[in-house]
Scaffold this active site. Structure first.
Site, PDB file in Angstrom:
ATOM      1  N   GLU A  93      14.190 -23.060  86.246  1.00 33.38           N
ATOM      2  CA  GLU A  93      13.303 -23.544  87.293  1.00 33.38           C
ATOM      3  C   GLU A  93      12.861 -22.413  88.217  1.00 33.38           C
ATOM      4  OE1 GLU A  93      14.770 -28.144  87.467  1.00 33.38           O
ATOM      5  OE2 GLU A  93      15.584 -26.828  88.992  1.00 33.38           O
ATOM      6  N   CYS A 106      10.304 -18.363  94.302  1.00 31.57           N
ATOM      7  CA  CYS A 106      11.737 -18.207  94.066  1.00 31.57           C
ATOM      8  C   CYS A 106      11.951 -18.253  92.554  1.00 31.57           C
ATOM      9  CB  CYS A 106      12.473 -19.353  94.767  1.00 31.57           C
ATOM     10  SG  CYS A 106      14.248 -19.329  94.494  1.00 31.57           S
ATOM     11  N   CYS A 113      24.292 -20.623  85.416  1.00 28.86           N
ATOM     12  CA  CYS A 113      24.992 -19.555  86.136  1.00 28.86           C
ATOM     13  C   CYS A 113      26.478 -19.665  85.841  1.00 28.86           C
ATOM     14  CB  CYS A 113      24.743 -19.695  87.634  1.00 28.86           C
ATOM     15  SG  CYS A 113      25.487 -18.359  88.603  1.00 28.86           S
ATOM     16  N   CYS A 117      30.095 -21.427  92.010  1.00 30.02           N
ATOM     17  CA  CYS A 117      30.306 -21.620  93.446  1.00 30.02           C
ATOM     18  C   CYS A 117      30.379 -23.126  93.686  1.00 30.02           C
ATOM     19  CB  CYS A 117      29.168 -21.005  94.248  1.00 30.02           C
ATOM     20  SG  CYS A 117      29.040 -19.210  94.009  1.00 30.02           S
ATOM     21  N   CYS A 120      27.158 -25.304  94.686  1.00 30.58           N
ATOM     22  CA  CYS A 120      25.863 -25.005  94.064  1.00 30.58           C
ATOM     23  C   CYS A 120      25.709 -25.779  92.755  1.00 30.58           C
ATOM     24  CB  CYS A 120      25.756 -23.508  93.807  1.00 30.58           C
ATOM     25  SG  CYS A 120      24.211 -23.031  93.018  1.00 30.58           S
ATOM     26  N   CYS A 360      17.362 -24.875  98.044  1.00 24.53           N
ATOM     27  CA  CYS A 360      18.408 -23.952  97.588  1.00 24.53           C
ATOM     28  C   CYS A 360      19.586 -24.709  97.019  1.00 24.53           C
ATOM     29  CB  CYS A 360      18.951 -23.139  98.746  1.00 24.53           C
ATOM     30  SG  CYS A 360      17.775 -22.053  99.455  1.00 24.53           S
TER      31      CYS A 360
HETATM   32  N1  SAH Z   1      23.609 -15.812  92.426  1.00 24.07           N
HETATM   33  C1  SAH Z   1      22.818 -15.306  93.513  1.00 24.07           C
HETATM   34  C2  SAH Z   1      21.410 -15.807  93.494  1.00 24.07           C
HETATM   35  C3  SAH Z   1      21.275 -17.317  93.531  1.00 24.07           C
HETATM   36  S1  SAH Z   1      20.690 -17.747  95.107  1.00 24.07           S
HETATM   37  C4  SAH Z   1      23.515 -15.614  94.832  1.00 24.07           C
HETATM   38  O1  SAH Z   1      24.471 -16.360  94.833  1.00 24.07           O
HETATM   39  O2  SAH Z   1      23.130 -15.063  95.846  1.00 24.07           O
HETATM   40  C5  SAH Z   1      22.008 -18.617  95.653  1.00 24.07           C
HETATM   41  C6  SAH Z   1      21.758 -19.028  97.079  1.00 24.07           C
HETATM   42  O3  SAH Z   1      21.433 -20.398  97.071  1.00 24.07           O
HETATM   43  C7  SAH Z   1      23.019 -18.930  97.889  1.00 24.07           C
HETATM   44  O4  SAH Z   1      23.110 -17.808  98.665  1.00 24.07           O
HETATM   45  C8  SAH Z   1      22.824 -20.016  98.831  1.00 24.07           C
HETATM   46  O5  SAH Z   1      22.088 -19.475  99.864  1.00 24.07           O
HETATM   47  C9  SAH Z   1      21.977 -20.992  98.188  1.00 24.07           C
HETATM   48  N2  SAH Z   1      22.651 -22.230  97.823  1.00 24.07           N
HETATM   49  C10 SAH Z   1      23.347 -22.526  96.727  1.00 24.07           C
HETATM   50  N3  SAH Z   1      23.743 -23.809  96.751  1.00 24.07           N
HETATM   51  C11 SAH Z   1      23.254 -24.329  97.889  1.00 24.07           C
HETATM   52  C12 SAH Z   1      23.275 -25.617  98.456  1.00 24.07           C
HETATM   53  N4  SAH Z   1      23.842 -26.650  97.857  1.00 24.07           N
HETATM   54  N5  SAH Z   1      22.669 -25.779  99.643  1.00 24.07           N
HETATM   55  C13 SAH Z   1      22.038 -24.755 100.237  1.00 24.07           C
HETATM   56  N6  SAH Z   1      21.965 -23.548  99.739  1.00 24.07           N
HETATM   57  C14 SAH Z   1      22.561 -23.318  98.575  1.00 24.07           C
END
Ligand code: SAH
Length: 380
Positions: A93, A106, A113, A117, A120, A360
């Site tokens: 996406e 974006c 991934c 985390c 996420c 995000c």
């Molecule tokens: N793997 C890289 C790039 C992915 S961007 C990284 O982790 O930086 C990932 C970003 O998405 C995280 O920094 C966070 O800002 C955001 N993110 C992930 N899950 C989220 C959620 N449930 N709500 C808000 N932001 C989230």
């Protein structure tokens, strides 16, 4: 087409090799590069300065192909989420985010991934594979190509005009600058070669011509790759996903903490070469009752005070699969207030495209288009 090779995604060296194979001089590679990335033309026949003979030979063995758009979701706020279906069935996406003064894309660097985390959705859905340069660049090309026609950008035909004609347009019809954020699915520094290859073409003035300061790579801090990125001649802005002020809590939220520790990640990020006055961004997703207290804010302020840092607070975008809740408005304000009082630059990210799960952390793998909720415009 079977047996044809995709020219899209090749860098200067790759195009030179292709031209050498065809017994063509090296300058043809630069012409081709400009057609592919600055002009973003997909029809080989339209590349008029290449000469009829070469165009015919190119058409018999090569193609110019972007990844296929399987679906587009349009949000009430103008955000558009793209679902691409790749040749092997993997889906990724990208998100187009129109703003007052700029427009942001974006992009994803992996299908899924591996980092898992806890907050996420991409991580929860699992990992499929690294993307190829053409699959990364194709996301940008598709979104840039469609933006003027998408309605959100009005009836603007500016991108089709040459630069002089564009400059003479009334202000409101001029093209807003593009920002690209590598913050979609995947960890870009776990797909280093393809990501950096794509970033070079994006930042190249003969290519997409995105200014390095308008390009941001977000990472959890894969240290060996981060060191390599620092040594690249042209670099994007750096954003570090921190999400906790101390290692114990970070480990609970981000398994990668076992391998690359918070102290080391911050120390490396602070050595990242950035222009005078520039800062490294630290992203911090606020989770209700987990990492959003005033104590956490003070700990974070102590760690970052006095360094070239800015904190981007991201209230959690909740989803049923995510075992956390969004923070209260009061908690966000208090957290930001403590950082500001400690002279740590802080901003709060406004969620975009929430109604179409484009915010995000809401990007995730889907096996087949049509499986997700939201208003869906099918691919044309
Ligand atoms: N793997 C890289 C790039 C992915 S961007 C990284 O982790 O930086 C990932 C970003 O998405 C995280 O920094 C966070 O800002 C955001 N993110 C992930 N899950 C989220 C959620 N449930 N709500 C808000 N932001 C989230």
């Amino acid at each position: 087409m079977e047996g044809t090779r995709n020219l899209f995604g090749l860098d200067r060296a790759g195009l030179e090799a292709a031209m050498t194979e065809l017994d063509e001089p090296a300058y043809r590679a630069r012409q081709m590069y400009v057609w592919l990335y600055r002009r973003r033309v997909r029809d080989l026949a339209a590349m008029t300065d290449l000469g009829k003979g070469l165009r015919a030979r190119l058409e018999s063995g090569f193609e110019v192909r972007w990844p296929e758009v399987a679906a587009r979701d349009v949000s009430r706020d103008g955000t558009i989420k793209y679902l691409f279906q790749l040749d092997d069935g993997a889906t990724i996406e990208s998100v187009f985010i129109p703003e007052e003064r700029r427009r942001t894309i974006c992009i994803s660097t992996q299908a899924g991934c591996p980092l898992k985390c806890a907050f996420c959705l991409t991580g929860i859905a699992g990992y499929k594979r690294n993307l190829k340069p053409w699959e990364i660049l194709g996301q940008v090309a598709t979104v840039m190509d469609e933006a003027p026609r998408a309605g959100v950008w009005g009836a603007d035909s500016a991108p089709q005009l040459n630069e002089r004609a564009r400059d003479s347009l009334p202000r409101e019809r001029k093209t807003k600058p593009w920002n690209v954020v590598v913050m979609g699915m995947g960890e870009p520094l776990l797909n280093y070669e393809a990501t950096v290859h794509a970033l070079r073409v994006l930042m190249d003035p003969d290519g997409f011509a995105v200014a390095p300061k308008k390009l941001t790579l977000s990472t959890v801090g894969i240290l060996p790759a981060l060191e390599k990125l620092m040594a690249e001649p042209v670099r994007p802005n750096l954003a570090i996903s921190l999400h906790a002020p101390e290692p114990g809590l970070r480990r609970q939220l981000m398994p990668i903490e076992e391998k690359y520790r918070l102290e080391d990640v911050i120390a490396a990020a602070q050595r990242y070469p950035i222009p005078r006055g520039g800062r490294v961004t630290y992203e911090y997703v606020l989770l209700k009752g987990v990492n959003d207290s005033t104590t956490h804010a003070r700990q974070l302020a102590r760690r970052l005070r006095g360094s070239r840092a800015k904190v981007n607070l991201i209230p959690l975008n909740a989803a049923s699969e995510i075992p956390f809740e969004a923070p209260t408005v009061e908690a966000v304000d208090a957290f930001a207030g403590i950082l500001a009082a400690a002279h740590v630059t802080v901003s709060v990210r406004r969620p975009r495209g929430q109604d179409i799960l484009a915010a995000c952390g809401q990007l995730h793998l889907r096996d087949a288009p049509g499986g997700a909720s939201g208003s869906r415009a099918s691919a044309q």
